[in-house]
Design an enzyme around this catalytic site. Structure first.
Site, PDB file in Angstrom:
ATOM      1  N   ALA A   1       0.863  -1.182   0.000  1.00 56.75           N
ATOM      2  CA  ALA A   1       0.000   0.000   0.000  1.00 56.75           C
ATOM      3  C   ALA A   1       0.898   1.229   0.000  1.00 56.75           C
ATOM      4  O   ALA A   1       2.081   1.147   0.358  1.00 56.75           O
ATOM      5  CB  ALA A   1      -0.874  -0.011   1.244  1.00 56.75           C
TER       6      ALA A   1
ATOM      7  N   GLY B   1       0.581  -5.207   0.687  1.00 51.72           N
ATOM      8  CA  GLY B   1      -0.544  -5.210  -0.240  1.00 51.72           C
ATOM      9  C   GLY B   1      -0.165  -5.778  -1.604  1.00 51.72           C
ATOM     10  O   GLY B   1      -1.015  -6.324  -2.304  1.00 51.72           O
TER      11      GLY B   1
ATOM     12  N   GLU C   1      -0.457  -9.347  -1.254  1.00 56.28           N
ATOM     13  CA  GLU C   1      -1.893  -9.638  -1.086  1.00 56.28           C
ATOM     14  C   GLU C   1      -2.589  -9.631  -2.451  1.00 56.28           C
ATOM     15  O   GLU C   1      -3.442 -10.471  -2.723  1.00 56.28           O
ATOM     16  CB  GLU C   1      -2.522  -8.614  -0.138  1.00 56.28           C
TER      17      GLU C   1
ATOM     18  N   GLU D   1       3.755  -5.661   7.164  1.00 52.77           N
ATOM     19  CA  GLU D   1       2.904  -4.613   7.734  1.00 52.77           C
ATOM     20  C   GLU D   1       3.102  -4.414   9.224  1.00 52.77           C
ATOM     21  O   GLU D   1       3.008  -3.283   9.729  1.00 52.77           O
ATOM     22  CB  GLU D   1       1.425  -4.928   7.466  1.00 52.77           C
TER      23      GLU D   1
HETATM   24  C1  3H9 Z   1       0.430  -2.387   3.253  1.00 52.36           C
HETATM   25  O1  3H9 Z   1       0.704  -2.885   2.210  1.00 52.36           O
HETATM   26  C2  3H9 Z   1      -0.940  -2.460   3.874  1.00 52.36           C
HETATM   27  C3  3H9 Z   1      -1.848  -3.485   3.230  1.00 52.36           C
HETATM   28  O2  3H9 Z   1      -1.680  -4.761   3.839  1.00 52.36           O
HETATM   29  C4  3H9 Z   1      -3.295  -3.157   3.423  1.00 52.36           C
HETATM   30  C5  3H9 Z   1      -3.797  -1.939   2.778  1.00 52.36           C
HETATM   31  C6  3H9 Z   1      -5.292  -1.825   2.896  1.00 52.36           C
HETATM   32  N1  3H9 Z   1       4.621   3.520   0.048  1.00 52.36           N
HETATM   33  O3  3H9 Z   1      13.306   1.956   0.545  1.00 52.36           O
HETATM   34  P1  3H9 Z   1      13.713   2.682  -0.672  1.00 52.36           P
HETATM   35  C7  3H9 Z   1       9.382   4.980  -1.184  1.00 52.36           C
HETATM   36  S1  3H9 Z   1       1.577  -1.502   4.130  1.00 52.36           S
HETATM   37  C8  3H9 Z   1       5.092   4.742  -0.235  1.00 52.36           C
HETATM   38  O4  3H9 Z   1      14.704   3.762  -0.546  1.00 52.36           O
HETATM   39  P2  3H9 Z   1      14.864   0.249  -1.673  1.00 52.36           P
HETATM   40  C9  3H9 Z   1      10.460   5.318  -0.172  1.00 52.36           C
HETATM   41  O5  3H9 Z   1       9.969   6.194   0.818  1.00 52.36           O
HETATM   42  C10 3H9 Z   1       3.018  -1.470   3.097  1.00 52.36           C
HETATM   43  N2  3H9 Z   1       6.381   4.984  -0.523  1.00 52.36           N
HETATM   44  O6  3H9 Z   1      14.185   1.688  -1.821  1.00 52.36           O
HETATM   45  C11 3H9 Z   1      11.504   5.930  -1.047  1.00 52.36           C
HETATM   46  O7  3H9 Z   1      11.098   7.260  -1.319  1.00 52.36           O
HETATM   47  P3  3H9 Z   1      12.174   8.418  -1.452  1.00 52.36           P
HETATM   48  C12 3H9 Z   1       3.761  -2.757   3.120  1.00 52.36           C
HETATM   49  C13 3H9 Z   1       7.218   3.946  -0.516  1.00 52.36           C
HETATM   50  O8  3H9 Z   1      15.098  -0.219  -3.046  1.00 52.36           O
HETATM   51  C14 3H9 Z   1      11.386   5.147  -2.360  1.00 52.36           C
HETATM   52  O9  3H9 Z   1      10.083   4.563  -2.325  1.00 52.36           O
HETATM   53  N3  3H9 Z   1       4.967  -2.626   2.367  1.00 52.36           N
HETATM   54  C15 3H9 Z   1       6.784   2.660  -0.223  1.00 52.36           C
HETATM   55  O10 3H9 Z   1      16.004   0.304  -0.727  1.00 52.36           O
HETATM   56  C16 3H9 Z   1      12.415   4.057  -2.493  1.00 52.36           C
HETATM   57  O11 3H9 Z   1      12.377   3.245  -1.338  1.00 52.36           O
HETATM   58  C17 3H9 Z   1       6.140  -2.255   2.937  1.00 52.36           C
HETATM   59  O12 3H9 Z   1       6.214  -2.074   4.114  1.00 52.36           O
HETATM   60  C18 3H9 Z   1       5.418   2.455   0.056  1.00 52.36           C
HETATM   61  N4  3H9 Z   1       4.921   1.227   0.312  1.00 52.36           N
HETATM   62  O13 3H9 Z   1      13.771  -0.681  -1.008  1.00 52.36           O
HETATM   63  C19 3H9 Z   1       7.319  -2.107   2.018  1.00 52.36           C
HETATM   64  N5  3H9 Z   1       7.841   1.820  -0.281  1.00 52.36           N
HETATM   65  O14 3H9 Z   1      13.034   8.017  -2.620  1.00 52.36           O
HETATM   66  C20 3H9 Z   1       8.035  -0.805   2.291  1.00 52.36           C
HETATM   67  C21 3H9 Z   1       8.906   2.577  -0.609  1.00 52.36           C
HETATM   68  O15 3H9 Z   1      11.355   9.637  -1.656  1.00 52.36           O
HETATM   69  N6  3H9 Z   1       9.134  -0.564   1.383  1.00 52.36           N
HETATM   70  N7  3H9 Z   1       8.529   3.859  -0.754  1.00 52.36           N
HETATM   71  O16 3H9 Z   1      12.921   8.407  -0.168  1.00 52.36           O
HETATM   72  C22 3H9 Z   1      10.327  -1.206   1.466  1.00 52.36           C
HETATM   73  O17 3H9 Z   1      10.507  -2.091   2.278  1.00 52.36           O
HETATM   74  C23 3H9 Z   1      11.419  -0.771   0.531  1.00 52.36           C
HETATM   75  O18 3H9 Z   1      11.095   0.532   0.092  1.00 52.36           O
HETATM   76  C24 3H9 Z   1      11.595  -1.670  -0.696  1.00 52.36           C
HETATM   77  C25 3H9 Z   1      12.585  -0.989  -1.681  1.00 52.36           C
HETATM   78  C26 3H9 Z   1      12.153  -3.026  -0.253  1.00 52.36           C
HETATM   79  C27 3H9 Z   1      10.311  -1.885  -1.428  1.00 52.36           C
END
Ligand code: 3H9
Length: 701
Positions: free
Chosen positions: A69, A108, A111, A131
C-alpha cells in the site's frame, strides 16, 4: 493492441492467443495508490467483459512488483476503491490471473498476488507481509489468505517476523507456483498459455481451507512473538487475525481483519512506525549535498583490530570493500585476525555461511603491521585507544603515507574531532565514522562532520553508510555527538533516581515497561562499568562544582563491582549465569549515599521515571538542534531508535514530544530543574516552541 486508460498507472494490453498483460507503472515501487487501485479494479472489469481475453498476467514496470500500500496514505481516511475489494474482484475473476513477481512483492503487493490464481516469479524475487513493522496488520486479506496457502504456523511466522522470503523457500512451501528464469513477462505468458491449454483453473485461495496445524508448535511461536513484542500491538493483533482464519469463514475473517487494520492504522504506534520508516530514508538525504559528487571508495583500511575495529572491518568486508587491517604489533594483529575469524565462525554456526565461505572471507583481508601498506587506501578508519594524543600522532603518521584524496575517519565516540584534525595538513579529509558495537550488526552509524570536513568527503561518508546498509545520521562535533550526548545526560538522570528514593530494580522495571529491551542498569553491567568510570574521571575536573554529582557508581567501581564480567556490578550474578539478581550490598551503598547527602525521597512512580527520562531526552534534543549538532529532529529519533534500544513503536523522543505536547514536557522539566539545579536548564528553543504553541515537526519550516 494497446488500450491505455488515460493517465492511469495501469494499462491493459491484449496479446495473441487471448492473453492480456495487465501492467502497473507507478514508480518508484509501484505502491498501491488510489489511482493504482482504481486502475486495477477497472482492468478486472474489462478482462471479465472482453470475450477475446482468456486470462491475464499481472506484471509491473521498473525495479519491483507492487511493494505494498502507499504508506503515505495510511493513517488518512481510506479512499475508494478499497484494496480488499479490488483483491476480491481479482479473486472472483472467472478467467485465470497470473501474478508475475520480481523485486520485492510486499504487503498489499503480495496480497494482490494472492488474489490471483497463480504466482510465478523471477529467481531473485522476494515476497513478504511486513505490515507489522508499520504498526498495522496485513489489511487486504493477508492474514486470511496466507494461512490457507501455507498453513497457520508458517503464515504466523512470515507475518510476525516481517521477513522477506526468498524464492528457494517460497517455491518449497507453495508461496509461488513456479520460479521462472529468463524474461519474466514472456515466461509468465507462456506459463498462462500452458495452464489455459490444460483447461483447469485452481480454486481461488479464499475458497480453500486452512491445512491442519501443529498446535504445540503454534503456541510456542505465539509465546515467542508476544514476548518479543514488548508493548507493540501489531504482532499480537496479527496473530489473532491469523488464528481467525482457522476459526471463521473467509468473509467473517476478512471483516475482523479489516476492523483491526483500520484501528491500528489510526493508532499512535502506527504513526510512530511510519515516522521511523520515512525517517530512515530522510536521514540519508543530507541538505546541501544534492550536487556533490562522492569520491570513489574501494580500498578500506582499519587501524586497530580490537572488538570495535574487527566489527568495523567485517561490516566493510560484508559490503564488498577490499580490506586491510593494521595493528601495531604482530601479537595484536594475530588477536585481531582471530577476532575477525571468530565473527565469521559465528555466522557459520548460525547457518548463515559455509565454512569455505568463512575461510574465503578471512583470506580476503590483508593483515599488516606496516603502515606503508595503506598507501593505496581510499578510506582509513582508525579504531584505536580513545586518547587525543594517540589519535593525533596516528593521523599525522598516516597522512604522510596515504594519497592526497584518502579520507581519514575516526571512530571516536566523544573526542573533539576538530581538534584531532587540527594537527594535519589536510584537515578537510577528516571525518568521524562513529560505529556502534557490534559494528557489523548494529544499524546505526553517526557521521561526524567537522568544521573543516570537505563537502565531497561528507558525501562520500553518506554513500559509504548507504553501501554498508547502515542508518547513517550526520552529526556535528560536540562531546558525545548526538547519541552519547543524550545518553550521558540520561545516565545522570538514572543516577539521580537512585538518590531520590528509587531502587536499581525499580528504575530498570520502569524502562522495560517503557519498551526498552533491557533495563539500563542491567545494560551497564553487561557492557562493564569501567569505561564510564574512566570517562567520569576525565570529566569530573571539568564539571561545574554546582552541578549535582552522584558518587554511587564510583563507589561500586572502587569495590571492584565492574559489572557482569566481575560477577557483580549494579546487580550480582551467580557463577555462570547472566541473570541479574538484586544485591543488598548495592542497596546499602545507595542508602549510605542518600543519608550522607541528606537526599529527600521523591517517591517517584514508574510513570514519573518514564516521564522524566523522556523529557530529559527531548530537552537535550532541543539543545542539540539549537547548536546545529543534528540537522533535523528526525535525525535524533533515528539515532535513538537504531543505536540505543529506544522502542521503535514510540518513534523516538522528538516524535513523542508532539504526541505528548510541548507544554507538558516543559512542565515536567520545570520540576526537574527545580530539583536537579545546574545543568538542567530548559532549552530556550523548547520554551519558545511551547510558548508559541508550535510543534517539533515545525522545526526548520
Ligand atoms: C500495506 O501494504 C498495507 C496493506 O496490507 C493493506 C492496505 C489496505 N509507500 O526503501 P527505498 C518509497 S503496508 C510509499 O529507498 P529500496 C520510499 O519512501 C506497506 N512509498 O528503496 C523511497 O522514497 P524516497 C507494506 C514507498 O530499493 C522510495 O520509495 N509494504 C513505499 O532500498 C524508495 O524506497 C512495505 O512495508 C510504500 N509502500 O527498497 C514495504 N515503499 O526516494 C516498504 C517505498 O522519496 N518498502 N517507498 O525516499 C520497502 O521495504 C522498501 O522501500 C523496498 C525498496 C524493499 C520496497
Amino acid at each position: 493492441m494497446q488500450q491505455d486508460q488515460g493517465q492511469s498507472p495501469i494499462s491493459l494490453r491484449k496479446q495473441e492467443g487471448g492473453i492480456a498483460v495487465l501492467l502497473v507503472n507507478n514508480p518508484p515501487v509501484n505502491a498501491l495508490s488510489q489511482a493504482v487501485r482504481q486502475g486495477l479494479s477497472d482492468a478486472v472489469t474489462q478482462i471479465e467483459s472482453d470475450d477475446d481475453i482468456k486470462g491475464a498476467v499481472l506484471h509491473c514496470e521498473g525495479r519491483t512488483f507492487i511493494a505494498g500500500a502507499d504508506i503515505k496514505e495510511l493513517g488518512k481516511p481510506p479512499l475508494a476503491p478499497f484494496l480488499p475489494d479490488v483483491i476480491a474482484a481479482l479473486d472472483q475473476c472467472s478467467k485465470p490471473l497470473v501474478a508475475a513477481l520480481h523485486g520485492t512483492a510486499l504487503g498489499g503487493g503480495f496480497e494482490v498476488a494472492m488474489g490471483c490464481h497463480y504466482r510465478v516469479a523471477s529467481p531473485s524475487a522476494k515476497v513478504g507481509l511486513p505490515e507489522v513493522r508499520l504498526g498495522i496488520i496485513p489489511g487486504a486479506g493477508g492474514t486470511q489468505r496466507l494461512p490457507r496457502l501455507v498453513g497457520l504456523e508458517k503464515a504466523a511466522d512470515i507475518i510476525t517476523s516481517c521477513r522477506q522470503v526468498k524464492m528457494e523457500e517460497a517455491a518449497k512451501i507453495g508461496l509461488v507456483d513456479a520460479v521462472l528464469k529468463g524474461d519474466l513477462l514472456k515466461e509468465a505468458c507462456a506459463f498462462l498459455e500452458s495452464k489455459l491449454a490444460e483447461g483447469e483453473t485452481p480454486l481461488s485461495i479464499s475458497k480453500r481451507s486452512v491445512p491442519d496445524w501443529d498446535e504445540e508448535a503454534l503456541s510456542a511461536l505465539e509465546a515467542k512473538v508476544k514476548k518479543r513484542a514488548r508493548g507493540q500491538l501489531s504482532p499480537v493483533k496479527a496473530l489473532e487475525s491469523v488464528h481467525n482464519s482457522a476459526n471463521m469463514p473467509f468473509e467473517e475473517g476478512m471483516k475482523a481483519e479489516r476492523a483491526m487494520f483500520l484501528e491500528l492504522a489510526a493508532s499512535d504506534q502506527a504513526a510512530a512506525l511510519r515516522h521511523s520508516f520515512f525517517g530512515e530514508r530522510i536521514v540519508a538525504k543530507v541538505p546541501g549535498l544534492e550536487d556533490v559528487k562522492a569520491r570513489s571508495v574501494e580500498n578500506v583500511a582499519i587501524i586497530g583490530a580490537g572488538t570495535m575495529g574487527s566489527g568495523i572491518a567485517v561490516a566493510f568486508a560484508d559490503a564488498g570493500y577490499q580490506l586491510t587491517v593494521l595493528e601495531m604489533s604482530r601479537e595484536g594483529l594475530e588477536r585481531g585476525r582471530d577476532r575477525i575469524a571468530g565473527i565469521y565462525q559465528g555466522a557459520v554456526k548460525r547457518g548463515k555461511m559455509s565454512q569455505e565461505q568463512a575461510d574465503a572471507k578471512v583470506a580476503s583481508f590483508t593483515f599488516t603491521t606496516d603502515m606503508s601498506d595503506l598507501n593505496n587506501a581510499d578510506l582509513v578508519v582508525e579504531a584505536v585507544f580513545e586518547d587525543m594524543q594517540v589519535k593525533k600522532d596516528l593521523l599525522t603518521n598516516l597522512e604522510a603515507v596515504v594519497s592526497q584524496d584518502c579520507i581519514l575517519a575516526t571512530n571516536t565516540s566523544y573526542l573533539d574531532i576538530d581538534e584531532m584534525a587540527s594537527v594535519l595538513k589536510r584537515p578537510d579529509n577528516v571525518i568521524g565514522l562513529h560505529f556502534f558495537s557490534p559494528a557489523n550488526i548494529m544499524k546505526l552509524l553517526e557521521i561526524v562532520n567537522t568544521d573543516k570536513t570537505a563537502q565531497d568527503v561528507l558525501a562520500t561518508a553518506v554513500a559509504v553508510g548507504k553501501r554498508l546498509r547502515k542508518i547513517a545520521v550526520v552529526a556535528g562535533v560536540c562531546d558525545g555527538f548526538i547519541g552519547n550526548r543524550i545518553w550521558a545526560k540520561n545516565r545522570q538522570l538514572l543516577e539521580f533516581f537512585l538518590e531520590d528514593g528509587a531502587s536499581v530494580e525499580e528504575v530498570d522495571k520502569a524502562m522495560l515497561e517503557f519498551g526498552f529491551p533491557m533495563g539500563p542498569y542491567a545494560v551497564f553491567d553487561l557492557s562493564g562499568l569501567d569505561i564510564a568510570w574512566a570517562q567520569r574521571k576525565r570529566k569530573k575536573p571539568l564539571m561545574d562544582a554546582a552541578e549535582r554529582y552522584v558518587d554511587i557508581p564510583d563507589r561500586l567501581c572502587e569495590m571492584d563491582r565492574l559489572g557482569l564480567k566481575a560477577g557483580k556490578g549494579w546487580y550480582r550474578y551467580e557463577e555462570g549465569s547472566r541473570k541479574p539478581q538484586p544485591d543488598e550490598e548495592v542497596a546499602k551503598v545507595i542508602a549510605e549515599e542518600r543519608e550522607r547527602k541528606q537526599c529527600k525521597d521523591l517517591h517517584l512512580t514508574t510513570a514519573d521515571i518514564q516521564d522524566r527520562v523522556l523529557a530529559g531526552m527531548i530537552n537535550e534534543g532541543f539543545k542539540i538542534l539549537q547548536e546545529g549538532i543534528a540537522l533535523r529532529p528526525v535525525d535524533i529519533d533515528m539515532v535513538l531508535l537504531n543505536g540505543y534500544g529506544y522502542p521503535v513503536w514510540r518513534g523516538g523522543p522528538m516524535h513523542e514530544a508532539d504526541r505528548i505536547g510541548l507544554d507538558r514536557i516543559v512542565a515536567i522539566l520545570q520540576d526537574m530543574q527545580s530539583q536537579y539545579g545546574k545543568g538542567w536548564e530548559i532549552a530556550p528553543a523548547l520554551k519558545d516552541y511551547a510558548g508559541q504553541g508550535k510543534k517539533v515537526a515545525d522545526w526548520g519550516k
